[in-house]
Design an enzyme around this catalytic site. Sequence first.
Site, short mmCIF file in Angstrom:
data_model
loop_
_atom_site.label_atom_id
_atom_site.label_comp_id
_atom_site.label_asym_id
_atom_site.label_seq_id
_atom_site.Cartn_x
_atom_site.Cartn_y
_atom_site.Cartn_z
CG ASP A 95 -1.91 3.40 4.00
OD1 ASP A 95 -2.24 4.56 3.66
OD2 ASP A 95 -1.61 2.51 3.18
CE LYS A 106 -4.79 14.82 -3.98
NZ LYS A 106 -5.19 13.86 -5.00
C1 LIG Z 1 -2.05 8.14 3.30
S1 LIG Z 1 -1.23 7.96 1.77
C2 LIG Z 1 -0.05 9.31 1.78
C3 LIG Z 1 0.47 9.62 0.40
C4 LIG Z 1 1.55 10.72 0.35
N1 LIG Z 1 2.72 10.33 1.09
C5 LIG Z 1 1.03 12.03 0.87
O1 LIG Z 1 1.43 12.43 1.97
O2 LIG Z 1 0.23 12.68 0.15
C6 LIG Z 1 -0.16 6.55 2.05
C7 LIG Z 1 0.40 5.99 0.74
O3 LIG Z 1 1.39 5.00 1.04
C8 LIG Z 1 1.23 3.90 0.14
N2 LIG Z 1 1.86 2.74 0.81
C9 LIG Z 1 1.44 2.15 1.95
N3 LIG Z 1 2.28 1.17 2.32
C10 LIG Z 1 3.28 1.15 1.38
C11 LIG Z 1 4.43 0.34 1.21
N4 LIG Z 1 4.75 -0.63 2.07
N5 LIG Z 1 5.24 0.58 0.15
C12 LIG Z 1 4.91 1.56 -0.75
N6 LIG Z 1 3.81 2.34 -0.63
C13 LIG Z 1 3.02 2.15 0.41
C14 LIG Z 1 -0.27 3.82 -0.05
O4 LIG Z 1 -0.63 3.14 -1.20
C15 LIG Z 1 -0.65 5.30 -0.11
O5 LIG Z 1 -0.58 5.81 -1.43
#
Ligand SMILES: C[S@@+](CC[C@H](N)C(=O)[O-])C[C@H]1O[C@@H](n2cnc3c(N)ncnc32)[C@H](O)[C@@H]1O
Length: 224
Positions: free
Chosen positions: A132, A205
């Site tokens: 994020d 995705k």
């Molecule tokens: C922008 S999305 C990208 C999802 C996936 N990696 C993709 O490329 O399609 C970022 C994801 O990281 C998760 N996330 C953010 N910080 C995290 C953390 N500290 N531990 C686990 N998940 C986390 C969010 O909930 C979100 O689903």
Amino acid sequence: MAIETQLKTKDFTKLNLDFQENLYIFSDKIKEQIKPYTDYNLIDFKDIFANTNPVNVEIGIGNGEFLVHYASKFPEENFLGFEVVKRVIRKAISRAQKRELNNIKLIHYDGSFFVRLFPPESVKTFFINFPDPWPKKKHHKRRLMKTSFLRLLSEKMQTDGTLYIATDHENYAKEIMTNLITVDALRSCFESVYVNELVDYYPTKYYRKFALNKGVYFFKLKKV
Ligand SMILES: C[S@@+](CC[C@H](N)C(=O)[O-])C[C@H]1O[C@@H](n2cnc3c(N)ncnc32)[C@H](O)[C@@H]1O
């Protein structure tokens, strides 16, 4: 025990990671074990995977496509994924269930909490795909890829292990580049710090939906 001593003395607790269907654990099962003034024993990956195969970790797995792809491709290795949003990790769980993989575990919890509990030099690969970006300046402090966290990742990586980071956010990429400067143990596998295409990498995705036409900053770093 005097209050002062109580405050200074930390307990060490072994987290019970009881994976449902041998695949996933939701945060309520973890939160109920988290107590103040408590530290946790390091995690033994053999307890989780029942073998000593190499361990690869993805933080922020989203719909799980990426991790399931690699877990299917490399059955002799283990894959551990973290995701904080329940609705999202449910998609990853059903995807993994359909493939009937026994080398993947999914944890609905903050991955950065767990990384602290990994043994030193225990992880072959970390994947952090489109963390994020927290685009507003006042929120930049919430970004995951801080120097201290990059250093922690490097401490948990085996020598010659790899850290992959992909982002489509220019400002975040620049911050990552700056933060990496003082992490001596991590060296770029490219001639530059990052490249603008995914090299030998599964397109997630998020990448397909948001970054494909916009551009990407792709870091591949080796632990030296
Ligand atoms: C922008 S999305 C990208 C999802 C996936 N990696 C993709 O490329 O399609 C970022 C994801 O990281 C998760 N996330 C953010 N910080 C995290 C953390 N500290 N531990 C686990 N998940 C986390 C969010 O909930 C979100 O689903």
